[in-house]
Write an enzyme that holds these catalytic residues in place. Structure first.
Site, PDB file in Angstrom:
ATOM      1  N   HIS A  65       0.815  -1.222   0.000  1.00 56.00           N
ATOM      2  CA  HIS A  65       0.000   0.000   0.000  1.00 56.00           C
ATOM      3  C   HIS A  65       0.846   1.269   0.000  1.00 56.00           C
ATOM      4  O   HIS A  65       0.325   2.353  -0.292  1.00 56.00           O
ATOM      5  CB  HIS A  65      -0.908   0.042   1.239  1.00 56.00           C
ATOM      6  CG  HIS A  65      -1.979  -0.989   1.262  1.00 56.00           C
ATOM      7  ND1 HIS A  65      -2.870  -1.186   0.225  1.00 56.00           N
ATOM      8  CD2 HIS A  65      -2.299  -1.906   2.208  1.00 56.00           C
ATOM      9  CE1 HIS A  65      -3.703  -2.169   0.537  1.00 56.00           C
ATOM     10  NE2 HIS A  65      -3.383  -2.633   1.718  1.00 56.00           N
TER      11      HIS A  65
ATOM     12  N   ASP B 133      -2.898 -10.303  -2.774  1.00 56.77           N
ATOM     13  CA  ASP B 133      -3.374  -9.914  -1.442  1.00 56.77           C
ATOM     14  C   ASP B 133      -4.849  -9.498  -1.581  1.00 56.77           C
ATOM     15  O   ASP B 133      -5.268  -9.012  -2.638  1.00 56.77           O
ATOM     16  CB  ASP B 133      -2.531  -8.728  -0.939  1.00 56.77           C
ATOM     17  CG  ASP B 133      -2.865  -8.316   0.481  1.00 56.77           C
ATOM     18  OD1 ASP B 133      -2.099  -8.636   1.392  1.00 56.77           O
ATOM     19  OD2 ASP B 133      -3.930  -7.657   0.659  1.00 56.77           O
TER      20      ASP B 133
ATOM     21  N   HIS C 140      -6.333  -7.057  -0.578  1.00 58.44           N
ATOM     22  CA  HIS C 140      -6.511  -5.609  -0.686  1.00 58.44           C
ATOM     23  C   HIS C 140      -5.714  -5.070  -1.873  1.00 58.44           C
ATOM     24  O   HIS C 140      -4.670  -5.604  -2.222  1.00 58.44           O
ATOM     25  CB  HIS C 140      -6.083  -4.961   0.631  1.00 58.44           C
ATOM     26  CG  HIS C 140      -6.751  -5.568   1.821  1.00 58.44           C
ATOM     27  ND1 HIS C 140      -6.136  -6.521   2.620  1.00 58.44           N
ATOM     28  CD2 HIS C 140      -8.004  -5.426   2.316  1.00 58.44           C
ATOM     29  CE1 HIS C 140      -6.971  -6.918   3.573  1.00 58.44           C
ATOM     30  NE2 HIS C 140      -8.126  -6.268   3.412  1.00 58.44           N
TER      31      HIS C 140
ATOM     32  N   ASP D 278      -4.475 -12.881   2.875  1.00 57.96           N
ATOM     33  CA  ASP D 278      -5.693 -12.439   3.563  1.00 57.96           C
ATOM     34  C   ASP D 278      -6.962 -12.575   2.724  1.00 57.96           C
ATOM     35  O   ASP D 278      -8.029 -12.151   3.156  1.00 57.96           O
ATOM     36  CB  ASP D 278      -5.534 -11.011   4.108  1.00 57.96           C
ATOM     37  CG  ASP D 278      -4.858 -10.064   3.132  1.00 57.96           C
ATOM     38  OD1 ASP D 278      -4.533  -8.938   3.557  1.00 57.96           O
ATOM     39  OD2 ASP D 278      -4.657 -10.441   1.958  1.00 57.96           O
TER      40      ASP D 278
HETATM   41  O1  LIG Z   1      -3.839  -6.347   4.648  1.00 62.02           O
HETATM   42  C1  LIG Z   1      -3.846  -5.163   4.418  1.00 62.02           C
HETATM   43  C2  LIG Z   1      -4.310  -4.132   5.417  1.00 62.02           C
HETATM   44  C3  LIG Z   1      -5.784  -3.861   5.235  1.00 62.02           C
HETATM   45  C4  LIG Z   1      -6.340  -3.023   6.404  1.00 62.02           C
HETATM   46  C5  LIG Z   1      -5.750  -1.650   6.529  1.00 62.02           C
HETATM   47  C6  LIG Z   1      -6.779  -0.851   7.279  1.00 62.02           C
HETATM   48  C7  LIG Z   1      -8.071  -1.556   7.123  1.00 62.02           C
HETATM   49  C8  LIG Z   1      -7.831  -2.790   6.286  1.00 62.02           C
HETATM   50  N1  LIG Z   1      -3.501  -4.729   3.222  1.00 62.02           N
HETATM   51  O2  LIG Z   1      -3.069  -5.616   2.273  1.00 62.02           O
HETATM   52 ZN   LIG Z   2      -4.162  -7.271   2.674  1.00 63.01          ZN
END
Ligand SMILES: O=C(CCC1CCCC1)NO
Ligand SMILES: [Zn+2]
Length: 371
Positions: free
Chosen positions: A144, A181, A183, A269
Site C-alpha cells: 500500500h 493480497d 486488498h 488475507d
Molecule cells: O492487509 C492489508 C491491510 C488492510 C487493512 C488496513 C486498514 C483496514 C484494512 N492490506 O493488504
Molecule cells: Zn491485505
C-alpha cells in the site's frame, strides 16, 4: 531448482502497539486497547510451520540486509524516508506512517529497511542464478505504500524497491508484479503507473481497502497506459473466481508482457478465515494459483519468481496457505496437509457467478493493450 527463503527475528519485533485491532486505543471514546491485527503471530507461525515440517531444510536461507537510503529513494521521496525515521526514533514508539492505520514502532525504520533489503537480496540471488525463485517472509508489509505516504500497515514498498533494484543493478528490465493480497496493491500501482517497464496486476476484494481503489478503469497513465490491471472481485469470491482470473487475466497478461522477473505481492488475507477481508480462498486455492504462476515464470523468465509476504491475519489458517504456496514454489510436499480442508470443502465449491465473470471479462479486455 532452488528456492531462496528470507526471514529474520527482527521482522517479529516491528511493534504495531496495542491499537484496538486497527485504530489507536481511545478508552474515553470506548475504543479498548487490543493487540494490533498486524502483529507478529501469524508470520511467526508461518515460519514455525515451515521449520517444524522440515521444509526449511529444502530452502536456501538468504540473509537479509538493510536497504540503503539510496535504494529506498529509488521509490520513496527522501522526505518520506526521513518521516519514517523520525517516527521510528520516538522513544516508546507510537508513530504512524501517514494514514493513521500504519503504526511505526520504535526502531521500525531499521526493520522496514531490513524487509526491503530482504527482497533485494532475493532478487539478486535469482539474477545471479543462485536460486530459481524465492519467498521473503517479511514485516512490515509494503504494497500500500506510495512514494510519499505509508498506508494500510505498510511503511516501505518492499516489492517496488526490489523491482527498481532489479532494473538498476541486475539488468532485469521488464518486471511484472502480481498482487493477490485481498486488498488493492495501490501503492505499487501508483509508483509504476506511468511506467511501461513494470506491469502491475492486482486481484483483490472490490472496494475493501483502500476505499474506492483498484477499479477496472485504473489502467495506467501516459506511457504506462495499459500496464496496470485490476480485478476487483466481489466479496465472497473464492476458488472458482480467482482461478478464472488467473487463467483469463494474469497468465495472458504475463505472456504478452514477457517479463524478465515476476514479483508476487503475496498476501494470504483472501483466505476464508481472514478477519480483514470477505473472500473464500483455501490452502488448496493458493496451491493451484501458485502452480500456475510458477509455470508462467518457468515459461517466461527462467523460473524467476520472487514473493514478498504481505497480509494474512488468521494465525491458525495463514500457515497452511503459506505452506501450500511454498510446497508449489519448491516442487516438494511435506507430511502436513490442511487440517481444515474438510471444513472448507464446501466453500471451494461456490459457483463461478455472473458478477464475478463480468469483472474478469472487463480486465481481460485490457490485456491486449500490453505489448
Ligand atoms: O492487509 C492489508 C491491510 C488492510 C487493512 C488496513 C486498514 C483496514 C484494512 N492490506 O493488504
Ligand atoms: Zn491485505
Amino acid at each position: 531448482m532452488t528456492t531462496g527463503y528470507v526471514f529474520h527475528p527482527e521482522y517479529l519485533w516491528h511493534d504495531t502497539g496495542t491499537s484496538a485491532g486497527l485504530l489507536p486505543a481511545d478508552p474515553t471514546a470506548g475504543v479498548q486497547p487490543a493487540v494490533h491485527v498486524e502483529n507478529p503471530d501469524a508470520k511467526r507461525r508461518v515460519h514455525e510451520l515451515i521449520h517444524a515440517c522440515g521444509l526449511l531444510g529444502e530452502l536456501m536461507v538468504i540473509e537479509p540486509r538493510r536497504a540503503t537510503v539510496e535504494e529506498l529513494t529509488r521509490v520513496h521521496t527522501a522526505a518520506y524516508v526521513q518521516h519514517i525515521k523520525t517516527q521510528s526514533d520516538l522513544r516508546g514508539g507510537g508513530g504512524d506512517a501517514g494514514d493513521g492505520f500504519s503504526p511505526v514502532g520504535h526502531g521500525s525504520y531499521d526493520i522496514a529497511r531490513l524487509a526491503a533489503g530482504g527482497l533485494i537480496e532475493l532478487v539478486t540471488a535469482a539474477a545471479h542464478g543462485d536460486i530459481t525463485n524465492g519467498y521473503a517472509l517479511v514485516r512490515p508489509p509494503g504494497h500500500h505504500a506510495t512514494a510519499n505516504q505509508g498506508m494500510g500497515f505498510c511503511l516501505f514498498n518492499n516489492i517496488a524497491i526490489a523491482a527498481r533494484h532489479a532494473q538498476a543493478e541486475l539488468g532485469l528490465a521488464r518486471v511484472a508484479v502480481v498482487d493477490w493480497d485481498a486488498h488493492h496493491g495501490n501503492g505499487t500501482q501508483a509508483i509504476f503507473n506511468d511506467d511501461p517497464s513494470v506491469l502491475t496486476i492486482s486481484l483483490h476484494q472490490a472496494g475493501c481497502f483502500p476505499p474506492d481503489s483498484g477499479w477496472n478503469h485504473e489502467n495506467g497513465t501516459g506511457d504506462g497506459t495499459g500496464y496496470a490491471l485490476n480485478v476487483p472481485l466481489p466479496p465472497g469470491s473464492g476458488h472458482a473466481a480467482y482461478l478464472n482470473a488467473m487463467h483469463q487475466v494474469v497468465l495472458p497478461a504475463l505472456d504478452r508482457f514477457a517479463p524478465d522477473l515476476i514479483l508476487l505481492a503475496n498476501g494470504f488475507d483472501a483466505n476464508v478465515f481472514d478477519p480483514l477481508a470477505r473472500q473464500m480462498l483455501t490452502a488448496a486455492s493458493y496451491r493451484e494459483m501458485t502452480r500456475l504462476l510458477v509455470g508462467a515464470a518457468d515459461r517466461l523468465c527462467h523460473g524467476r519468481l520472487i514473493a514478498a509476504h504481505e497480509g494474512g491475519y488468521s494465525p491458525f489458517y495463514t500457515p497452511y496457505c503459506a505452506l501450500a504456496f511454498l510446497e508449489e514454489l519448491t516442487g516438494t510436499t511435506t507430511h502436513v496437509t490442511d487440517p481444515l480442508a474438510a471444513v472448507v470443502a464446501g466453500y471451494t465449491a461456490e459457483p463461478f457467478l455472473p458478477h464475478q465473470r463480468e469483472v474478469i471479462a472487463a480486465a481481460a479486455q485490457l490485456v491486449e493493450r500490453i505489448s
